[in-house]
Design a protein around this motif. Structure first.
Motif, PDB file in Angstrom:
ATOM      1  N   ASP A  75     -19.665 -21.018 -38.425  1.00 34.96           N
ATOM      2  CA  ASP A  75     -19.202 -22.362 -38.072  1.00 34.96           C
ATOM      3  C   ASP A  75     -19.050 -22.577 -36.561  1.00 34.96           C
ATOM      4  O   ASP A  75     -18.911 -23.714 -36.112  1.00 34.96           O
ATOM      5  N   GLN A  76     -19.100 -21.501 -35.770  1.00 26.55           N
ATOM      6  CA  GLN A  76     -18.945 -21.627 -34.310  1.00 26.55           C
ATOM      7  C   GLN A  76     -20.292 -21.669 -33.578  1.00 26.55           C
ATOM      8  O   GLN A  76     -20.342 -21.524 -32.353  1.00 26.55           O
ATOM      9  N   ARG A  77     -21.368 -21.891 -34.288  1.00 27.99           N
ATOM     10  CA  ARG A  77     -22.706 -21.843 -33.691  1.00 27.99           C
ATOM     11  C   ARG A  77     -22.846 -22.785 -32.490  1.00 27.99           C
ATOM     12  O   ARG A  77     -23.321 -22.387 -31.419  1.00 27.99           O
ATOM     13  N   ASP A  78     -22.477 -24.036 -32.653  1.00 29.53           N
ATOM     14  CA  ASP A  78     -22.645 -25.021 -31.576  1.00 29.53           C
ATOM     15  C   ASP A  78     -21.766 -24.678 -30.368  1.00 29.53           C
ATOM     16  O   ASP A  78     -22.159 -24.912 -29.219  1.00 29.53           O
ATOM     17  N   VAL A  79     -20.580 -24.125 -30.647  1.00 32.17           N
ATOM     18  CA  VAL A  79     -19.655 -23.762 -29.562  1.00 32.17           C
ATOM     19  C   VAL A  79     -20.226 -22.608 -28.745  1.00 32.17           C
ATOM     20  O   VAL A  79     -20.186 -22.618 -27.509  1.00 32.17           O
ATOM     21  N   ARG A  80     -20.762 -21.604 -29.443  1.00 33.35           N
ATOM     22  CA  ARG A  80     -21.357 -20.463 -28.724  1.00 33.35           C
ATOM     23  C   ARG A  80     -22.513 -20.920 -27.833  1.00 33.35           C
ATOM     24  O   ARG A  80     -22.652 -20.476 -26.690  1.00 33.35           O
ATOM     25  N   LYS A  81     -23.344 -21.804 -28.344  1.00 32.51           N
ATOM     26  CA  LYS A  81     -24.476 -22.298 -27.558  1.00 32.51           C
ATOM     27  C   LYS A  81     -23.992 -23.036 -26.311  1.00 32.51           C
ATOM     28  O   LYS A  81     -24.536 -22.859 -25.211  1.00 32.51           O
TER      29      LYS A  81
ATOM     30  N   ILE B 299     -21.153 -22.600 -24.726  1.00 35.26           N
ATOM     31  CA  ILE B 299     -20.613 -21.598 -23.794  1.00 35.26           C
ATOM     32  C   ILE B 299     -21.753 -20.932 -23.021  1.00 35.26           C
ATOM     33  O   ILE B 299     -21.684 -20.779 -21.798  1.00 35.26           O
ATOM     34  N   ARG B 300     -22.798 -20.540 -23.716  1.00 37.65           N
ATOM     35  CA  ARG B 300     -23.938 -19.883 -23.051  1.00 37.65           C
ATOM     36  C   ARG B 300     -24.645 -20.820 -22.084  1.00 37.65           C
ATOM     37  O   ARG B 300     -24.934 -20.446 -20.925  1.00 37.65           O
ATOM     38  N   ASP B 301     -24.952 -22.022 -22.530  1.00 39.44           N
ATOM     39  CA  ASP B 301     -25.840 -22.910 -21.779  1.00 39.44           C
ATOM     40  C   ASP B 301     -25.141 -23.655 -20.640  1.00 39.44           C
ATOM     41  O   ASP B 301     -25.799 -24.062 -19.679  1.00 39.44           O
ATOM     42  N   THR B 302     -23.818 -23.832 -20.717  1.00 36.16           N
ATOM     43  CA  THR B 302     -23.134 -24.713 -19.773  1.00 36.16           C
ATOM     44  C   THR B 302     -21.994 -24.057 -18.999  1.00 36.16           C
ATOM     45  O   THR B 302     -21.750 -24.401 -17.843  1.00 36.16           O
TER      46      THR B 302
ATOM     47  N   GLY C 278     -17.183  -9.914 -30.988  1.00 37.27           N
ATOM     48  CA  GLY C 278     -17.654 -10.246 -29.646  1.00 37.27           C
ATOM     49  C   GLY C 278     -18.752 -11.288 -29.569  1.00 37.27           C
ATOM     50  O   GLY C 278     -19.462 -11.367 -28.558  1.00 37.27           O
ATOM     51  N   ALA C 279     -18.886 -12.140 -30.573  1.00 37.18           N
ATOM     52  CA  ALA C 279     -19.984 -13.116 -30.586  1.00 37.18           C
ATOM     53  C   ALA C 279     -19.934 -14.059 -29.390  1.00 37.18           C
ATOM     54  O   ALA C 279     -20.960 -14.326 -28.751  1.00 37.18           O
ATOM     55  N   PHE C 280     -18.752 -14.569 -29.063  1.00 35.46           N
ATOM     56  CA  PHE C 280     -18.641 -15.440 -27.888  1.00 35.46           C
ATOM     57  C   PHE C 280     -19.002 -14.676 -26.613  1.00 35.46           C
ATOM     58  O   PHE C 280     -19.626 -15.230 -25.703  1.00 35.46           O
ATOM     59  N   SER C 281     -18.615 -13.410 -26.545  1.00 36.07           N
ATOM     60  CA  SER C 281     -18.903 -12.595 -25.362  1.00 36.07           C
ATOM     61  C   SER C 281     -20.400 -12.387 -25.185  1.00 36.07           C
ATOM     62  O   SER C 281     -20.918 -12.429 -24.056  1.00 36.07           O
ATOM     63  N   VAL C 282     -21.101 -12.166 -26.284  1.00 34.90           N
ATOM     64  CA  VAL C 282     -22.557 -12.003 -26.236  1.00 34.90           C
ATOM     65  C   VAL C 282     -23.208 -13.253 -25.654  1.00 34.90           C
ATOM     66  O   VAL C 282     -24.067 -13.173 -24.764  1.00 34.90           O
ATOM     67  N   PHE C 283     -22.788 -14.417 -26.130  1.00 37.14           N
ATOM     68  CA  PHE C 283     -23.385 -15.659 -25.631  1.00 37.14           C
ATOM     69  C   PHE C 283     -23.005 -15.911 -24.177  1.00 37.14           C
ATOM     70  O   PHE C 283     -23.811 -16.433 -23.400  1.00 37.14           O
ATOM     71  N   ALA C 284     -21.789 -15.546 -23.798  1.00 37.54           N
ATOM     72  CA  ALA C 284     -21.388 -15.708 -22.399  1.00 37.54           C
ATOM     73  C   ALA C 284     -22.218 -14.804 -21.485  1.00 37.54           C
ATOM     74  O   ALA C 284     -22.704 -15.237 -20.431  1.00 37.54           O
ATOM     75  N   ALA C 285     -22.388 -13.553 -21.910  1.00 35.01           N
ATOM     76  CA  ALA C 285     -23.191 -12.624 -21.115  1.00 35.01           C
ATOM     77  C   ALA C 285     -24.640 -13.089 -21.029  1.00 35.01           C
ATOM     78  O   ALA C 285     -25.271 -13.027 -19.963  1.00 35.01           O
ATOM     79  N   ALA C 286     -25.167 -13.582 -22.147  1.00 39.45           N
ATOM     80  CA  ALA C 286     -26.548 -14.084 -22.154  1.00 39.45           C
ATOM     81  C   ALA C 286     -26.702 -15.312 -21.264  1.00 39.45           C
ATOM     82  O   ALA C 286     -27.787 -15.587 -20.755  1.00 39.45           O
TER      83      ALA C 286
ATOM     84  N   ASN D 265      -9.616 -25.107 -11.877  1.00 40.26           N
ATOM     85  CA  ASN D 265     -10.975 -25.552 -12.194  1.00 40.26           C
ATOM     86  C   ASN D 265     -11.671 -24.607 -13.172  1.00 40.26           C
ATOM     87  O   ASN D 265     -12.885 -24.589 -13.279  1.00 40.26           O
ATOM     88  N   GLY D 266     -10.869 -23.821 -13.883  1.00 36.04           N
ATOM     89  CA  GLY D 266     -11.409 -22.986 -14.951  1.00 36.04           C
ATOM     90  C   GLY D 266     -11.447 -23.752 -16.265  1.00 36.04           C
ATOM     91  O   GLY D 266     -11.087 -24.935 -16.335  1.00 36.04           O
ATOM     92  N   VAL D 267     -11.901 -23.062 -17.317  1.00 35.82           N
ATOM     93  CA  VAL D 267     -12.044 -23.706 -18.630  1.00 35.82           C
ATOM     94  C   VAL D 267     -11.396 -22.846 -19.698  1.00 35.82           C
ATOM     95  O   VAL D 267     -11.623 -21.627 -19.755  1.00 35.82           O
ATOM     96  N   ILE D 268     -10.583 -23.483 -20.518  1.00 38.25           N
ATOM     97  CA  ILE D 268     -10.052 -22.830 -21.719  1.00 38.25           C
ATOM     98  C   ILE D 268     -10.770 -23.420 -22.918  1.00 38.25           C
ATOM     99  O   ILE D 268     -10.792 -24.649 -23.102  1.00 38.25           O
ATOM    100  N   VAL D 269     -11.393 -22.561 -23.721  1.00 39.87           N
ATOM    101  CA  VAL D 269     -12.024 -22.989 -24.975  1.00 39.87           C
ATOM    102  C   VAL D 269     -10.992 -22.753 -26.067  1.00 39.87           C
ATOM    103  O   VAL D 269     -10.764 -21.624 -26.494  1.00 39.87           O
TER     104      VAL D 269
END
Length: 396
Positions: free
Chosen positions: A206-212, A214-217, A232-240, A332-336
């Protein structure tokens, strides 16, 4: 075929069903002790007029689910086949997407059968049963699925109290057994999936759109903290997405090996990331003491959690969790901020954010809002089904 019972219900429930509300709440019945799991019940208003037909399947405050408003429609294999094929047709674009090979095929009451979900993992299907009642229709639903799709294998999860009798070998149902980890794709990234190893499979779809997003923006050149990180799914997308560094924190010991694996299947060196097995609340204290600060902080806690030192309820404690996060987030940071608690809506969730920032003497703006992705169909008359709430909050 299950026997059908005629039952008179209270007027409030009758009116809800006439509107299309899919759940049978317990307080809508005059008595529930005689209702057996899996029974098909024809419901009538106090005047005796038919208002809907469904099944008994006890989940939380619900006693069952509406299946049809046609009194003469049989609840049989053909009925389930019709519902499943309609759901599959709605997901045609997902089946054709080579970059995403894991998604939800059938989402409970949103697709017309509460208490049942079916997920797709690269030619394998996973059926989740949320009550003994829906499980009693297993053979019909399996036959309906088999005649609707081609597949390598089918697995299942019983997500209800089995009273210690859940002894099936690794949740395998039929077809061929998978070789695990099964590597699936999500928006081009890889996930290692285990359909045969307990309740969790390795990723929350259910977090697919959120991970994308995070990665893209939100990741390039950023220092990212992922709390309650699971695998670590969010971490993988952040690193990518080009994060300079990710820090994943989770209390579960398995999170270390699981997160390491998810980095490795994406060709990301886990040695260049921090993976910490620690209570998140203790980590916040540690980070504050060490004067650590992050550009992006991801908060995706369970609705309820208990450790040796802390008890967390998202409905009561999310504001304080946010205050902990605000204290270690750069200006100027971001909290998800994310929650899957179905007992409150987005308006209430936003009030938690507002209170946390006010009490922290910080200003903020909400840049993005997310709820469930399109494969998670919802019933507009069952607001609890649209449980996911995610806010991207920019700190000032």
């Amino acid at each position: 075929m299950q026997k059908e019972l005629d039952i008179k219900i209270k007027d409030a429930l009758s009116q809800d069903l006439q509107k299309g509300v899919p759940i049978f709440l317990k307080d809508g019945f005059n008595e529930i002790e005689s209702l057996e799991e899996g029974s098909i019940i024809k419901l009538r208003n106090p005047a005796g007029k038919f208002v809907g037909k469904g099944y008994v399947g006890k989940q939380n405050k619900g006693i069952g689910w509406l299946l049809t408003k046609n009194e003469d429609e049989p609840i049989d294999t053909a009925f389930f086949h019709k519902k499943i094929t309609a759901a599959i047709k709605q997901r045609a674009d997902y089946y054709g997407n080579k970059d995403t090979t894991a998604f939800r095929v059938f989402n409970g009451e949103g697709d017309g059968i509460g208490g049942l979900t079916i997920d797709y993992f690269d030619e394998f299907y996973l059926i989740s049963w949320y009550s003994e009642g829906i499980y009693s229709f297993k053979e019909m639903i399996l036959e309906a699925l088999e005649t609707s799709v081609s597949f390598k294998g089918i697995y299942e999860k019983k997500r209800f109290d089995t009273k210690g009798q859940y002894l099936e070998d690794d949740d395998f149902v039929k077809g061929e057994r998978g070789e695990f980890p099964l590597i699936v794709k999500e928006n081009g990234q890889n996930f290692a999936i285990y359909l045969n190893d307990g309740a969790m499979v390795g990723v929350f779809l259910d977090q697919r759109d959120v991970r994308k997003k995070i990665r893209d923006t939100y990741s390039k050149g950023k220092n990212v903290l992922n709390t309650f990180s699971y695998t670590g799914a969010f971490s993988v997308f952040a690193a990518a997405g080009g994060a300079t560094k990710t820090t994943s924190v989770d209390l579960a010991k398995r999170s270390l090996s699981k997160t390491t694996e998810q980095f490795e299947v994406n060709g990301i060196d886990p040695e260049k990331q921090d993976i910490i097995v620690m209570d998140v609340f203790d980590y916040f204290k540690y980070a504050k003491r060490k004067e650590l600060a992050f550009d992006v902080v991801i908060l995706d806690p369970p609705s309820f959690a208990r450790s040796k030192k802390y008890t967390f309820s998202s409905s009561k404690d999310y504001t304080n969790l946010l205050k902990d996060a605000i204290a270690i987030t750069e200006k100027n940071g971001v909290i998800v901020a994310s929650t899957n608690n179905a007992t409150f809506g987005m308006k209430k969730f936003k009030s938690f954010v507002d209170k946390a920032f006010n009490e922290s003497n910080r200003k903020y703006t909400i840049e993005e809002e997310f709820s469930l992705p399109s494969d998670f169909s919802i019933s507009p008359l069952f607001k609890e089904g649209n449980y996911l709430k995610v806010l991207f909050v920019r700190t000032k």
